[in-house]
Design an enzyme around this catalytic site. Structure first.
Site, PDB file in Angstrom:
ATOM      1  N   HIS A 104     -33.712  -0.879  25.464  1.00  0.00           N
ATOM      2  CA  HIS A 104     -32.892  -2.092  25.492  1.00  0.00           C
ATOM      3  C   HIS A 104     -32.544  -2.478  26.923  1.00  0.00           C
ATOM      4  O   HIS A 104     -32.506  -3.678  27.250  1.00  0.00           O
ATOM      5  CB  HIS A 104     -31.609  -1.933  24.683  1.00  0.00           C
ATOM      6  CG  HIS A 104     -30.831  -3.206  24.647  1.00  0.00           C
ATOM      7  ND1 HIS A 104     -31.145  -4.237  23.789  1.00  0.00           N
ATOM      8  CD2 HIS A 104     -29.797  -3.661  25.403  1.00  0.00           C
ATOM      9  CE1 HIS A 104     -30.332  -5.258  24.006  1.00  0.00           C
ATOM     10  NE2 HIS A 104     -29.506  -4.929  24.991  1.00  0.00           N
ATOM     11  N   HIS A 120     -26.774  -6.198  34.612  1.00  0.00           N
ATOM     12  CA  HIS A 120     -27.176  -7.588  34.786  1.00  0.00           C
ATOM     13  C   HIS A 120     -26.976  -8.076  36.219  1.00  0.00           C
ATOM     14  O   HIS A 120     -27.802  -8.830  36.742  1.00  0.00           O
ATOM     15  CB  HIS A 120     -26.401  -8.479  33.816  1.00  0.00           C
ATOM     16  CG  HIS A 120     -26.667  -8.166  32.380  1.00  0.00           C
ATOM     17  ND1 HIS A 120     -27.905  -8.319  31.801  1.00  0.00           N
ATOM     18  CD2 HIS A 120     -25.849  -7.708  31.390  1.00  0.00           C
ATOM     19  CE1 HIS A 120     -27.846  -7.980  30.528  1.00  0.00           C
ATOM     20  NE2 HIS A 120     -26.614  -7.602  30.258  1.00  0.00           N
ATOM     21  N   HIS A 148     -30.999 -12.103  25.934  1.00  0.00           N
ATOM     22  CA  HIS A 148     -31.967 -11.803  24.881  1.00  0.00           C
ATOM     23  C   HIS A 148     -32.832 -13.014  24.550  1.00  0.00           C
ATOM     24  O   HIS A 148     -34.009 -12.869  24.187  1.00  0.00           O
ATOM     25  CB  HIS A 148     -31.260 -11.289  23.627  1.00  0.00           C
ATOM     26  CG  HIS A 148     -30.448 -10.052  23.867  1.00  0.00           C
ATOM     27  ND1 HIS A 148     -29.488  -9.598  22.993  1.00  0.00           N
ATOM     28  CD2 HIS A 148     -30.445  -9.165  24.907  1.00  0.00           C
ATOM     29  CE1 HIS A 148     -28.938  -8.495  23.476  1.00  0.00           C
ATOM     30  NE2 HIS A 148     -29.491  -8.226  24.638  1.00  0.00           N
ATOM     31  N   ASP A 164     -33.289  -6.072  28.689  1.00  0.00           N
ATOM     32  CA  ASP A 164     -32.357  -6.860  29.494  1.00  0.00           C
ATOM     33  C   ASP A 164     -32.947  -7.198  30.867  1.00  0.00           C
ATOM     34  O   ASP A 164     -32.747  -8.303  31.390  1.00  0.00           O
ATOM     35  CB  ASP A 164     -31.045  -6.100  29.684  1.00  0.00           C
ATOM     36  CG  ASP A 164     -30.132  -6.169  28.469  1.00  0.00           C
ATOM     37  OD1 ASP A 164     -30.364  -7.024  27.591  1.00  0.00           O
ATOM     38  OD2 ASP A 164     -29.178  -5.372  28.404  1.00  0.00           O
TER      39      ASP A 164
END
Length: 292
Positions: free
Chosen positions: A241, A268, A82, A245
């Site tokens: 969101h 991720h 973030h 990311d």
């Protein structure tokens, strides 16, 4: 591409935020400081006496579930996605991020607190060109559950698309989101989108002694009926969101990306694999910026 490179940018002044880490529960102070051209984003562990600098580059990434973690030598920083998304979203290319613990503060699970602080500090143009990473051929990374694709584009922009699919029978379901990444679109469309998880995931984490300081007001926890003790900021906040990311993870390239990046149920790790692949297969353009 013949489009002139934009000028690199740093902060006009230092700015500080403070909070606690979702995983560790530890208090942490984060200070964003201006940095010289071509220095990139570097985390500095002020609580360590030596070897305390961690560059925000994909080759320093550790494969840790559910978050983006970087390590150089014995210095480690955790949950940095973030922070990186905020800096990338505001096109802040050179910055030292001084911290007094490993894990970044979670706040409300979005980038909004970081964005507000960085906007307060202001941005300063620097007389060096910001490198571009141009996608020149179709690229794909995938695993058993998801994939990320990158393809060339005609215009010198970065477009991202995320396809979220939790299937039927839960309140998240399928959500798709696409946008061209600019400072304006990041601030208005992504910055305030919060971290989310299902109640069973939250219960399991608590059973492992994790996230014990986090309340239902701090992020989005979904039961069968929707977010618990919370309200959505966007009808499709969850997929936004995931796009946030992506911006943070792809920032580990250290360049402005020119291409269309589409992700389907990625996380991720796959985002980072795409960053590595683009650096290997793409074209990096460097050079002096136009005069200020």
């Amino acid at each position: 591409m013949s489009t002139p490179l934009r000028q690199q940018r740093t902060l006009r002044s230092a700015v500080t935020v403070a909070g606690f880490g979702y995983w560790s529960g530890e208090d942490i102070v984060v200070e964003f400081r201006p940095a010289e051209p071509d220095s990139g984003i570097v985390f500095v562990r002020r609580d360590l006496h030596a070897a305390n600098r961690v560059p925000a580059r994909v080759d320093f990434r550790l494969d840790i579930p559910r978050r983006t973690t970087l390590q150089s030598g014995t210095a480690r920083v955790d949950m940095v996605e973030h922070v990186l998304a905020s800096l990338a979203g505001l096109q802040i290319d050179n910055c030292e991020v001084w911290v007094d613990a490993a894990e970044m503060p979670g706040f409300d699970g979005s980038s909004q607190v970081f964005i507000t602080a960085l906007q307060r500090a202001g941005v300063l143009s620097q007389p060096r060109g910001r490198a571009q990473l141009v996608v020149t051929e179709p690229l794909l990374v995938e695993d058993a559950t998801g994939w990320v694709k990158a393809v060339p584009v005609d215009d010198p922009v970065c477009r991202i698309r995320y396809e979220l699919d939790y299937g039927s029978g839960n309140p998240i379901g399928r959500q798709d989101f696409e946008m061209t990444v600019t400072t304006e679109s990041f601030v208005s469309e992504l910055a305030s989108a919060r971290t989310f998880l299902l109640k069973r995931e939250a219960d399991w984490l608590r059973s492992q002694g994790l996230g014990t300081r986090v309340s239902l007001a701090d992020l989005l926890v979904f039961d069968d009926h929707g977010p618990m003790e919370n309200e959505l900021r966007f009808a499709d906040e969850c997929v936004r969101h995931k796009a946030l990311d992506m911006v943070g993870d792809l920032a580990l390239c250290g360049c402005d990306i020119v291409g269309q990046i589409t992700a389907h149920r990625s996380g991720h790790r796959l985002n980072a694999e795409m960053a590595k692949l683009m650096l290997r297969k793409g074209q990096v353009r460097r050079g002096a910026a136009d005069a200020a």
